[in-house]
Design a protein around this motif. Structure first.
Motif, PDB file in Angstrom:
ATOM      1  N   GLU A  11       9.966   6.454   3.832  1.00  0.00           N
ATOM      2  CA  GLU A  11      10.729   6.198   5.056  1.00  0.00           C
ATOM      3  C   GLU A  11      10.893   4.698   5.299  1.00  0.00           C
ATOM      4  O   GLU A  11      11.959   4.237   5.712  1.00  0.00           O
ATOM      5  CB  GLU A  11      10.048   6.855   6.250  1.00  0.00           C
ATOM      6  CG  GLU A  11      10.159   8.366   6.261  1.00  0.00           C
ATOM      7  CD  GLU A  11       9.382   9.005   7.402  1.00  0.00           C
ATOM      8  OE1 GLU A  11       8.860   8.273   8.275  1.00  0.00           O
ATOM      9  OE2 GLU A  11       9.295  10.243   7.412  1.00  0.00           O
ATOM     10  N   LEU A  12       9.831   3.941   5.038  1.00  0.00           N
ATOM     11  CA  LEU A  12       9.889   2.489   5.210  1.00  0.00           C
ATOM     12  C   LEU A  12      10.904   1.871   4.257  1.00  0.00           C
ATOM     13  O   LEU A  12      11.718   1.032   4.657  1.00  0.00           O
ATOM     14  CB  LEU A  12       8.514   1.874   4.970  1.00  0.00           C
ATOM     15  CG  LEU A  12       8.430   0.356   5.081  1.00  0.00           C
ATOM     16  CD1 LEU A  12       8.750  -0.093   6.499  1.00  0.00           C
ATOM     17  CD2 LEU A  12       7.054  -0.115   4.673  1.00  0.00           C
ATOM     18  N   GLU A  17      15.381  -1.754   8.871  1.00  0.00           N
ATOM     19  CA  GLU A  17      14.738  -3.061   8.832  1.00  0.00           C
ATOM     20  C   GLU A  17      14.691  -3.604   7.408  1.00  0.00           C
ATOM     21  O   GLU A  17      14.989  -4.781   7.169  1.00  0.00           O
ATOM     22  CB  GLU A  17      13.313  -2.992   9.411  1.00  0.00           C
ATOM     23  CG  GLU A  17      13.267  -2.720  10.891  1.00  0.00           C
ATOM     24  CD  GLU A  17      13.352  -1.241  11.230  1.00  0.00           C
ATOM     25  OE1 GLU A  17      13.376  -0.389  10.306  1.00  0.00           O
ATOM     26  OE2 GLU A  17      13.421  -0.927  12.421  1.00  0.00           O
ATOM     27  N   ILE A  18      14.328  -2.764   6.474  1.00  0.00           N
ATOM     28  CA  ILE A  18      14.281  -3.184   5.070  1.00  0.00           C
ATOM     29  C   ILE A  18      15.691  -3.485   4.578  1.00  0.00           C
ATOM     30  O   ILE A  18      15.922  -4.488   3.885  1.00  0.00           O
ATOM     31  CB  ILE A  18      13.608  -2.112   4.192  1.00  0.00           C
ATOM     32  CG1 ILE A  18      12.138  -1.924   4.575  1.00  0.00           C
ATOM     33  CG2 ILE A  18      13.751  -2.441   2.717  1.00  0.00           C
ATOM     34  CD1 ILE A  18      11.252  -3.121   4.299  1.00  0.00           C
ATOM     35  N   MET A  23      19.718  -7.466   2.862  1.00  0.00           N
ATOM     36  CA  MET A  23      21.043  -8.071   3.020  1.00  0.00           C
ATOM     37  C   MET A  23      20.944  -9.566   3.319  1.00  0.00           C
ATOM     38  O   MET A  23      21.709 -10.357   2.779  1.00  0.00           O
ATOM     39  CB  MET A  23      21.827  -7.370   4.130  1.00  0.00           C
ATOM     40  CG  MET A  23      22.464  -6.075   3.711  1.00  0.00           C
ATOM     41  SD  MET A  23      23.646  -6.262   2.359  1.00  0.00           S
ATOM     42  CE  MET A  23      24.959  -7.148   3.168  1.00  0.00           C
ATOM     43  N   GLU A  24      20.001  -9.954   4.167  1.00  0.00           N
ATOM     44  CA  GLU A  24      19.833 -11.371   4.480  1.00  0.00           C
ATOM     45  C   GLU A  24      19.485 -12.174   3.232  1.00  0.00           C
ATOM     46  O   GLU A  24      20.047 -13.241   2.982  1.00  0.00           O
ATOM     47  CB  GLU A  24      18.755 -11.564   5.555  1.00  0.00           C
ATOM     48  CG  GLU A  24      19.189 -11.127   6.929  1.00  0.00           C
ATOM     49  CD  GLU A  24      20.424 -11.871   7.410  1.00  0.00           C
ATOM     50  OE1 GLU A  24      20.505 -13.103   7.234  1.00  0.00           O
ATOM     51  OE2 GLU A  24      21.321 -11.210   7.945  1.00  0.00           O
ATOM     52  N   GLU A  46      15.548   6.915  -3.372  1.00  0.00           N
ATOM     53  CA  GLU A  46      14.181   6.567  -2.990  1.00  0.00           C
ATOM     54  C   GLU A  46      14.051   5.288  -2.179  1.00  0.00           C
ATOM     55  O   GLU A  46      12.988   4.986  -1.660  1.00  0.00           O
ATOM     56  CB  GLU A  46      13.290   6.485  -4.238  1.00  0.00           C
ATOM     57  CG  GLU A  46      13.639   5.360  -5.189  1.00  0.00           C
ATOM     58  CD  GLU A  46      14.792   5.662  -6.125  1.00  0.00           C
ATOM     59  OE1 GLU A  46      15.242   4.724  -6.793  1.00  0.00           O
ATOM     60  OE2 GLU A  46      15.275   6.796  -6.179  1.00  0.00           O
ATOM     61  N   ARG A  47      15.139   4.498  -2.084  1.00  0.00           N
ATOM     62  CA  ARG A  47      15.064   3.229  -1.348  1.00  0.00           C
ATOM     63  C   ARG A  47      16.468   2.726  -1.046  1.00  0.00           C
ATOM     64  O   ARG A  47      17.440   3.258  -1.535  1.00  0.00           O
ATOM     65  CB  ARG A  47      14.294   2.182  -2.148  1.00  0.00           C
ATOM     66  CG  ARG A  47      15.029   1.748  -3.396  1.00  0.00           C
ATOM     67  CD  ARG A  47      14.176   0.841  -4.260  1.00  0.00           C
ATOM     68  NE  ARG A  47      14.910   0.323  -5.388  1.00  0.00           N
ATOM     69  CZ  ARG A  47      15.186   0.990  -6.497  1.00  0.00           C
ATOM     70  NH1 ARG A  47      14.778   2.234  -6.619  1.00  0.00           N
ATOM     71  NH2 ARG A  47      15.855   0.436  -7.477  1.00  0.00           N
ATOM     72  N   THR A  48      16.519   1.671  -0.266  1.00  0.00           N
ATOM     73  CA  THR A  48      17.779   0.986  -0.002  1.00  0.00           C
ATOM     74  C   THR A  48      17.638  -0.452  -0.450  1.00  0.00           C
ATOM     75  O   THR A  48      16.525  -0.948  -0.604  1.00  0.00           O
ATOM     76  CB  THR A  48      18.148   1.071   1.493  1.00  0.00           C
ATOM     77  OG1 THR A  48      19.457   0.613   1.674  1.00  0.00           O
ATOM     78  CG2 THR A  48      17.205   0.279   2.356  1.00  0.00           C
ATOM     79  N   GLY A  49      18.731  -1.111  -0.698  1.00  0.00           N
ATOM     80  CA  GLY A  49      18.668  -2.487  -1.156  1.00  0.00           C
ATOM     81  C   GLY A  49      20.014  -3.156  -1.039  1.00  0.00           C
ATOM     82  O   GLY A  49      20.926  -2.652  -0.378  1.00  0.00           O
TER      83      GLY A  49
END
Length: 75
Positions: A11-12, A17-18, A23-24, A46-49
């Motif tokens: 979830e994190l 927020e991640i 993106m920053e 499984e994640r974002t990026g």
């Protein structure tokens, strides 16, 4: 003993927020690379990026000739 909460970590890794932090960092990398480099959000199961890539032909050939993105990552 430490037990990792796999569901919580998942979830994190997919949280807003991640994604925002990714993106920053990607925007800063694209700015360091120079004109023509673009950023986009990437969503995986499984994640974002975020990804930085040459957004036009000039940036593509600049990256090809000078390994610009690799140099930015190493900074």
């Amino acid at each position: 003993m430490f037990v990792l909460n796999s569901k919580g970590v998942r979830e994190l890794l997919k949280s807003e927020e991640i994604a925002g932090e990714c993106m920053e960092r990607a925007k800063r990398m694209a700015e360091s690379a120079g004109d023509g480099y673009a950023v986009e959000v990437r969503n995986y199961p499984e994640r974002t990026g975020a990804a930085v890539y040459p957004g036009d032909d000039t940036a593509f050939y600049d990256n090809l000739a000078h390994n610009t993105l690799e140099k930015v990552v190493r900074q």
